[in-house]
Design a protein around this motif. Structure first.
Motif, PDB file in Angstrom:
ATOM      1  N   UNK A 107      -5.858 -11.060  -3.506  1.00  0.00           N
ATOM      2  CA  UNK A 107      -4.893 -12.101  -3.873  1.00  0.00           C
ATOM      3  C   UNK A 107      -3.912 -11.636  -4.950  1.00  0.00           C
ATOM      4  N   UNK A 108      -3.411 -10.420  -4.774  1.00  0.00           N
ATOM      5  CA  UNK A 108      -2.440  -9.872  -5.725  1.00  0.00           C
ATOM      6  C   UNK A 108      -1.259  -9.262  -4.962  1.00  0.00           C
ATOM      7  N   UNK A 109      -0.175  -9.037  -5.686  1.00  0.00           N
ATOM      8  CA  UNK A 109       1.002  -8.385  -5.095  1.00  0.00           C
ATOM      9  C   UNK A 109       1.021  -6.892  -5.372  1.00  0.00           C
ATOM     10  N   UNK A 110       0.198  -6.454  -6.318  1.00  0.00           N
ATOM     11  CA  UNK A 110       0.141  -5.032  -6.645  1.00  0.00           C
ATOM     12  C   UNK A 110      -1.215  -4.724  -7.271  1.00  0.00           C
ATOM     13  N   UNK A 111      -1.566  -3.450  -7.225  1.00  0.00           N
ATOM     14  CA  UNK A 111      -2.766  -2.977  -7.906  1.00  0.00           C
ATOM     15  C   UNK A 111      -2.339  -2.177  -9.126  1.00  0.00           C
ATOM     16  N   UNK A 112      -2.970  -2.454 -10.247  1.00  0.00           N
ATOM     17  CA  UNK A 112      -2.663  -1.694 -11.466  1.00  0.00           C
ATOM     18  C   UNK A 112      -3.115  -0.247 -11.312  1.00  0.00           C
ATOM     19  N   UNK A 113      -4.286  -0.065 -10.712  1.00  0.00           N
ATOM     20  CA  UNK A 113      -4.846   1.266 -10.512  1.00  0.00           C
ATOM     21  C   UNK A 113      -5.371   1.362  -9.080  1.00  0.00           C
ATOM     22  N   UNK A 114      -5.022   2.448  -8.418  1.00  0.00           N
ATOM     23  CA  UNK A 114      -5.474   2.647  -7.035  1.00  0.00           C
ATOM     24  C   UNK A 114      -5.946   4.090  -6.901  1.00  0.00           C
ATOM     25  N   UNK A 134      -1.844   9.784   4.334  1.00  0.00           N
ATOM     26  CA  UNK A 134      -2.411   8.954   3.257  1.00  0.00           C
ATOM     27  C   UNK A 134      -1.642   9.138   1.954  1.00  0.00           C
ATOM     28  N   UNK A 135      -1.483  10.386   1.565  1.00  0.00           N
ATOM     29  CA  UNK A 135      -0.797  10.672   0.299  1.00  0.00           C
ATOM     30  C   UNK A 135       0.646  10.151   0.292  1.00  0.00           C
ATOM     31  N   UNK A 136       1.477  10.442   1.314  1.00  0.00           N
ATOM     32  CA  UNK A 136       2.845   9.920   1.270  1.00  0.00           C
ATOM     33  C   UNK A 136       2.911   8.397   1.296  1.00  0.00           C
ATOM     34  N   UNK A 137       1.991   7.770   2.019  1.00  0.00           N
ATOM     35  CA  UNK A 137       2.010   6.297   2.058  1.00  0.00           C
ATOM     36  C   UNK A 137       1.707   5.721   0.676  1.00  0.00           C
ATOM     37  N   UNK A 142       3.581   3.349  -4.577  1.00  0.00           N
ATOM     38  CA  UNK A 142       3.794   3.488  -6.017  1.00  0.00           C
ATOM     39  C   UNK A 142       5.273   3.330  -6.365  1.00  0.00           C
ATOM     40  N   UNK A 143       6.135   3.938  -5.568  1.00  0.00           N
ATOM     41  CA  UNK A 143       7.578   3.787  -5.807  1.00  0.00           C
ATOM     42  C   UNK A 143       8.018   2.337  -5.684  1.00  0.00           C
ATOM     43  N   UNK A 144       7.361   1.594  -4.808  1.00  0.00           N
ATOM     44  CA  UNK A 144       7.697   0.177  -4.600  1.00  0.00           C
ATOM     45  C   UNK A 144       7.080  -0.728  -5.666  1.00  0.00           C
ATOM     46  N   UNK A 145       6.233  -0.164  -6.534  1.00  0.00           N
ATOM     47  CA  UNK A 145       5.591  -0.963  -7.577  1.00  0.00           C
ATOM     48  C   UNK A 145       4.344  -1.683  -7.127  1.00  0.00           C
ATOM     49  N   UNK A 146       3.888  -1.404  -5.907  1.00  0.00           N
ATOM     50  CA  UNK A 146       2.668  -2.062  -5.411  1.00  0.00           C
ATOM     51  C   UNK A 146       1.416  -1.311  -5.877  1.00  0.00           C
ATOM     52  N   UNK A 147       1.596  -0.093  -6.347  1.00  0.00           N
ATOM     53  CA  UNK A 147       0.578   0.663  -7.069  1.00  0.00           C
ATOM     54  C   UNK A 147       1.229   1.083  -8.376  1.00  0.00           C
ATOM     55  N   UNK A 148       0.627   0.696  -9.480  1.00  0.00           N
ATOM     56  CA  UNK A 148       1.215   1.056 -10.773  1.00  0.00           C
ATOM     57  C   UNK A 148       0.756   2.444 -11.231  1.00  0.00           C
ATOM     58  N   UNK A 149      -0.520   2.767 -10.955  1.00  0.00           N
ATOM     59  CA  UNK A 149      -1.058   4.064 -11.373  1.00  0.00           C
ATOM     60  C   UNK A 149      -1.982   4.578 -10.275  1.00  0.00           C
TER      61      UNK A 149
END
Length: 375
Positions: A107-114, A134-137, A142-149
């Protein structure tokens, strides 16, 4: 609560791991949501701001429950981590499908850490296989802000970790490893910390109490530690050890009840790293716990005398891990990357190896026992 700086963030030094949440009737897939909710509420009140879950925890229900529990809290009040489940090779071609589902479950729009989950011998080739994407996806997310770190967890050897880092290390911001005072030497966690230092990657800790094995020690071992710090509880020694390692940022503990939660939070109210004498004493206790392991020195004299050309030192190392732990997934996982004809079951019991073993290890009997334990 002790906090650690990570880039522009202040992370609680103690993180709540959601792999061993309280359950109903001993069924690990049936999480006691009320008890888990109370534990999260207490953790929040006491300043814990890091919460770690994963696709496979509690048979897939951990992400669902943690998402439900955390949803009422302001999104900026906590940091949420989850992982791509590469421990199952059938998932390798499903990174987009799984990632989107994880956002929905949590239930989130992004993950702080993935994290790339559980980099090991079994999956390193697949993780490095560009055809899976996997890596490029994940970098795109991350570039989209859906993964912060972005980071990775690893149960594999130093050699496997190095292969992963040579490919992706430039973009890895943190790494989660099994680290405790027992595995400092037993799984060469010290060497893994040194490897991560080479890449300037901070350390996240899993299994600080080694699945509870370090929460209670023998009467003799406890006595030795009490002489050094009379007021320190036995579980807190494991955490003080980690406070003594500068590279450690977050220590994850899979707490199963409120009592464990309160005790661990009490420990992390202060930072009290071990002095030289205390560190020496604790590592001596660890060595005493390991004194029943097979004393293989990896001289490899045995290998040249094995008609099946088995990598006997590596198999003995896995045997030590499997027998000490009383089972577990590490040895079976590592053996999945080894051809069947090189498994311990391939030993023919000729004892040629034993004739040249300086440690006089009964290798053939050990291979037979290992085979039986794996069944």
């Amino acid at each position: 609560m002790v906090y650690r700086e990570f880039q522009d963030l202040k992370l609680s030094a103690l993180g709540m791991g959601a792999m061993r949440l309280p359950v109903l009737d001993g069924n690990e897939s049936q999480i006691d949501e009320k008890a888990a909710e109370e534990m999260v509420a207490y953790a929040m009140e006491q300043g814990v701001n890091y919460y770690d879950t994963a696709w496979g925890y509690h048979s897939g229900n951990s992400e669902l429950v943690m998402g439900k529990i955390l949803h009422p809290y302001p999104r900026e009040s906590f940091y949420l981590a989850t992982k791509f489940p590469g421990y199952d090779l059938s998932n390798m071609g499903k990174v987009k499908e799984i990632f989107e589902k994880q956002l929905e479950k949590c239930q989130v729009d992004y993950f702080d850490f993935y994290l790339f989950h559980n980099v090991c011998e079994m999956n390193i080739d697949a993780y490095l296989d560009e055809s899976y994407g996997i890596y490029p996806y994940l970098m795109e997310q991350k570039k989209k802000g859906r993964i912060r770190h972005l980071g990775f967890s690893a149960h594999g050897s130093i050699e496997v970790m190095r292969r992963f880092l040579e490919a992706y290390g430039e973009d890895m911001e943190f790494c989660q490893i099994q680290l405790n005072y027992l595995d400092w030497s037993f799984q060469n966690a010290e060497g893994k910390v040194e490897l991560l230092k080479e890449y300037k990657i901070p350390v996240w800790v899993m299994e600080p109490l080694r699945g509870g094995k370090l929460a209670k020690l023998s009467e003799e071992a406890e006595g030795k530690l009490k002489e050094l710090r009379p007021e320190e509880s036995i579980p807190s020694w494991a955490f003080r050890f980690l406070q003594s390692i500068p590279e450690v940022v977050v220590t994850l503990s899979g707490m199963s009840n409120m009592e464990q939660m309160k005790e661990n939070i009490r420990t992390f109210e202060t930072e009290e790293p071990l002095d030289q004498q205390e560190m020496k004493g604790l590592l001596a206790v660890a060595e005493g716990m390991l004194n029943k392991r097979l004393p293989c020195t990896a001289c490899r004299y045995c290998v040249g005398h094995c008609p099946k050309e088995l990598d006997i030192p590596s198999l003995l190392e896995l045997y030590n891990e499997h027998s000490f732990t009383g089972g577990g997934f590490i040895a079976p996982m590592a053996l999945r990357a080894v051809p069947k004809e090189k498994h311990p079951s391939a030993c023919v019991g000729c004892r040629s190896c034993e004739a040249v073993c300086p440690q006089q290890i009964k290798i053939s009997e050990t291979m037979a026992d290992f085979t039986a334990r794996l069944q």
